[in-house]
Design an enzyme around this catalytic site. Structure first.
Site, PDB file in Angstrom:
ATOM      1  N   GLY A   1       0.807  -1.103  -0.007  1.00 58.60           N
ATOM      2  CA  GLY A   1      -0.233  -0.127  -0.013  1.00 58.60           C
ATOM      3  C   GLY A   1       0.865   1.248   0.011  1.00 58.60           C
ATOM      4  O   GLY A   1       2.148   1.095  -0.286  1.00 58.60           O
ATOM      5  N   ASN A   2       0.203   2.365   0.101  1.00 60.87           N
ATOM      6  CA  ASN A   2       0.988   3.536   0.393  1.00 60.87           C
ATOM      7  C   ASN A   2       0.444   4.630   1.407  1.00 60.87           C
ATOM      8  O   ASN A   2      -0.658   4.215   1.914  1.00 60.87           O
ATOM      9  CB  ASN A   2       1.331   4.272  -1.035  1.00 60.87           C
ATOM     10  CG  ASN A   2      -0.098   4.611  -1.575  1.00 60.87           C
ATOM     11  OD1 ASN A   2      -0.834   5.401  -0.892  1.00 60.87           O
ATOM     12  ND2 ASN A   2      -0.613   3.932  -2.668  1.00 60.87           N
ATOM     13  N   ARG A   3       1.077   5.543   1.687  1.00 60.07           N
ATOM     14  CA  ARG A   3       0.768   6.480   2.704  1.00 60.07           C
ATOM     15  C   ARG A   3      -0.555   7.470   2.537  1.00 60.07           C
ATOM     16  O   ARG A   3      -0.606   8.328   3.377  1.00 60.07           O
ATOM     17  CB  ARG A   3       1.957   7.248   3.345  1.00 60.07           C
ATOM     18  CG  ARG A   3       2.896   6.738   3.914  1.00 60.07           C
ATOM     19  CD  ARG A   3       4.142   7.400   4.560  1.00 60.07           C
ATOM     20  NE  ARG A   3       5.232   6.691   4.590  1.00 60.07           N
ATOM     21  CZ  ARG A   3       5.597   5.741   5.568  1.00 60.07           C
ATOM     22  NH1 ARG A   3       4.884   5.704   6.434  1.00 60.07           N
ATOM     23  NH2 ARG A   3       6.827   5.204   5.436  1.00 60.07           N
ATOM     24  N   SER A   4      -0.933   7.184   1.519  1.00 66.20           N
ATOM     25  CA  SER A   4      -2.065   8.299   0.918  1.00 66.20           C
ATOM     26  C   SER A   4      -3.211   8.320   2.085  1.00 66.20           C
ATOM     27  O   SER A   4      -3.564   6.948   2.444  1.00 66.20           O
ATOM     28  CB  SER A   4      -2.768   8.164  -0.162  1.00 66.20           C
ATOM     29  OG  SER A   4      -3.927   8.715  -0.628  1.00 66.20           O
TER      30      SER A   4
ATOM     31  N   ALA B   1      -4.020   7.625  -4.995  1.00 66.46           N
ATOM     32  CA  ALA B   1      -2.449   7.250  -5.017  1.00 66.46           C
ATOM     33  C   ALA B   1      -2.488   5.839  -5.434  1.00 66.46           C
ATOM     34  O   ALA B   1      -2.531   4.918  -4.555  1.00 66.46           O
ATOM     35  CB  ALA B   1      -1.765   7.501  -3.951  1.00 66.46           C
TER      36      ALA B   1
END
Ligand code: CTP
Length: 398
Positions: free
Chosen positions: A208-211, A276
């Site tokens: 995943g990512n930090r969005s 994102a």
């Protein structure tokens, strides 16, 4: 120019010398066609007579929260109003609003109000400059309330500087402009992607990512408030839109987001791609939890669909597509090449180099690039205010 015919306005008056201007403000609002309900703190009533204001507004003035009438009415009034304007707003009442302390008729009604709230501070220049005040103003704006900026000039203390309440004419003009803009996307169908995507590795792990989804959710709410029919396609995020009219589709993966975005964009006027999206996903998600067996673990990643580029290809004449770019180097050149490659009409560039901008902040600093080489740079603002700037550009193109 739009006028204020039929608009129901709650006017909150707190205890500042600028309260004397409230009589002119009530008169101007009524002249512009608004209905005005005046609320005053006790300190406010020390600066201007409730009788003056009830005569001008042709309604009783509420000032005592503990009186039966005011107490019963504060929720009702919050629902009745099309806008609440607190003018003048003292440093003390500003702090109470910023913290949600509802110990008088204005702050209690403020917490109940579902309508847009405008605040016109009035205080001495050092109070205005104080970090506590700055922080409280920032907080109120971050909640989506609208600052009517203070003026510069001679203050009641005799000092000269910033802190004067905006003139009644400016306050009325502010409201006029707000409502003219308010319906600038009426009837438009807008699809917004937001948040991260989670690409499963096994039943318990993902890439995943930090969005956080904050920017996209702020855009969805702001577009809905301007009258648009909004579909928000939101990746895994703890947030939800505040506006009931936003149609919310929750998705997990890029493939799910892609499918939902394609379906929704077909019948839409505008697409805004704030998500994102993970560029790659594990080729296969393991059916069972992967055990810690070897010293290394190899994951084969495959490319995800580029939702933006695909919608850009499918875009029909009359449809608008707005993308985002988060860059760490050669920002303008990279953003411009993304705009062209993905067939966007506008691209919103945010840089991770700017303090307070990017993932998980409530603020953002953006530059908007258009097809025509037009570049517009904006200050660091709350994401709600940034959403307003983006939608102004979108409304101007659509
Ligand atoms: N985007 C998308 N689908 C993807 C990747 C990106 O819809 N699979 C959208 C984003 O929502 C954003 C824009 O494309 O509006 C640019 O995203 P960004 O990640 O900056 O661009 P990439 O094409 O992934 O380029 P790179 O990561 O190489 O910078």
């Amino acid at each position: 120019m739009a006028n204020l015919t039929g608009k129901k306005i709650l006017l909150g008056i707190t205890g500042s010398i600028a309260a004397y201007k409230a009589a002119f403000l009530v008169r101007l609002l009524i002249k512009a066609g608004a209905e005005v309900q005046v609320l005053m703190t006790k300190a406010g009533a020390g600066f201007i007579s409730p009788l003056t204001l009830s005569t001008l507004s042709k309604r009783p003035v509420y000032s005592d929260i503990s009186s039966e009438e005011s107490w019963n009415n504060h929720v009702e009034m919050g629902l009745w109003a099309d806008a609440m304007v607190v003018a003048p707003l003292t440093a003390a009442s500003l702090a109470k609003m910023a913290l949600g302390i509802s110990d008088n008729v204005i702050t209690a009604t403020y917490l109940s109000a579902r309508c847009p709230v405008f605040f016109a501070p009035a205080m001495d220049l050092d109070m205005w400059r104080h970090p506590s005040t700055r922080e409280n103003v920032r907080r109120l704006q971050a909640f989506g309330n609208h600052l009517i900026p203070v003026g510069h000039g001679e203050l009641a203390s005799g000092l000269v500087g910033e802190g004067r309440m905006a003139e009644p004419e400016e306050i009325v003009e502010h409201l006029r402009r707000f409502w003219a803009k308010a319906q600038s996307l009426a009837g438009r169908k807008i699809v917004i992607t937001a948040g991260p995507t989670y690409e499963p590795i096994d039943p318990v792990r993902f890439i995943g990512n930090r969005s956080s989804g904050k920017m996209g959710v702020a855009l969805a709410d702001a577009a809905a408030r301007r009258g648009a029919e909004v579909t928000l396609i939101l990746g895994p995020s703890g947030l939800s839109p505040r506006e009931d009219s936003v149609k919310l589709l929750r998705v997990q993966t890029a493939i799910e987001m892609h499918q939902a975005a394609r379906d929704a964009f077909q019948g839409a006027d505008i697409g805004i791609l704030a998500a994102a999206v993970a560029d790659y996903r594990p080729q296969e998600a393991a059916a069972q939890k992967i055990k810690k067996t070897g010293e290394t673990l190899h994951l084969e990643l495959v490319k995800n669909p580029d939702i933006a580029a695909n919608l850009g290809q499918e875009k029909k004449p009359g449809q608008l597509l707005v993308g985002f770019a988060l860059e760490t180097e050669n920002e303008l050149a990279n953003a411009r090449s993304k705009l062209e490659k993905k067939n966007f009409d506008l691209i919103v560039l945010n840089s991770l180099q700017d303090e307070g901008a990017g993932f998980n902040y409530d603020t953002n600093k953006i530059t908007i690039l258009g097809k025509d080489n037009k570049i517009r740079k904006f200050e660091l603002k709350s994401k709600t205010a940034v959403a307003g700037d983006i939608l102004d550009e979108v409304a101007a193109l659509s």
